[in-house]
Design a protein around this motif. Sequence first.
Motif: not given
Length: 249
Positions: A144-147, A150-153, A158-162, A116-118
Motif C-alpha cells: 500500500n504505497f499511497y492509498i 480503504f474499504p470501511e471494513e 490497513a494503512g499506507s506507506l504514504f 503505525d499499527g496498520k
Amino acid sequence: MKNPLDKKIILAANPWLKDVKILEQSVSTQIDAKSDGQADTLYMSEKQTGIYGRFGREYFASPDGGIYMTLLLRPTGSLESLPNYTLLAAAAVVSAIENLTGKKTEIKWVNDIYLDGKKIVGILAEAQVQADKSLQIALGIGINFYIQKFPEELAHKAGSLFTEPPSVTRSELVAEIWSEFYRLSNRDFFSFYKSRSLVLGKKVEFEENKTLYKGKAMDLTPDGKLIVQLENDQCKILSSGEISLKKWT
C-alpha cells in the motif's frame, strides 16, 4: 496513475535482474510469474483483480496507489539449503523503506509489514517443483504505497506507506527493495529481520486444530519458526505454513 512504473529505473539498480514485465492490469502477478516462468524476472501490474495472500486469502488491491509484483526465481540446490525467501523479502522491504524514507516499519511474523499499527505490506512465497525436478519460487509483494481510502471494513487495520504526496516514486522504492534483497541475500538478513519484529516479547494468540492458545512470543528459530511460551509454561514452535497469529499485544 501519475508516475507510472518505470522498468529502466528498476533494472538500472538491479543488473542481476533479467527483465521487468509490467502490465496495465492483471488477475495476479503470482499467476503471471508462475505461468511465464522466466527466471530472475520481475512481474508487475498497475492494477490487480484477483490478488491473494497466504492460505489463499483475499488481499485488498487498490485500483490506484499500490505496488503489486512477483519475482520469479529458479534457484539451484535443495529447498532446505535455500534462504527463507519470505524472511529475506520482508527484511529487504523494511530496509528499503528505511533507506529511502526514514520511516520505521515492523514485521508481524511471518510475512506482514506494519507502520503505525496498520498493515502496509503483504508477502507471499510459493515454491513449485517443475517437471524437470527443478525448483521454482514465486515471491510476491503487495505494498500500500499511497492509498488514500480503504474499504470501511479494512480502514481500522490497513494503512499506507504514504498518506501525503510521496517523497519517492514507486519505481524508486521497487528498485531499492530488490537491490536490498540482493545485498541481504549474501548477508545476515535473519538478524535484521528479528530486530524489526513486531511480535517478539509480546503476548500472542493463535489457533491450532480448532484450539485457541495464548502465550508469549519468545524467539525465532533459524528457519523462521516462532517459539511461543504458553501460559502453562510449555513451548510451542509455530510453522508459518500452518498457523497464523490471531492477536498480539
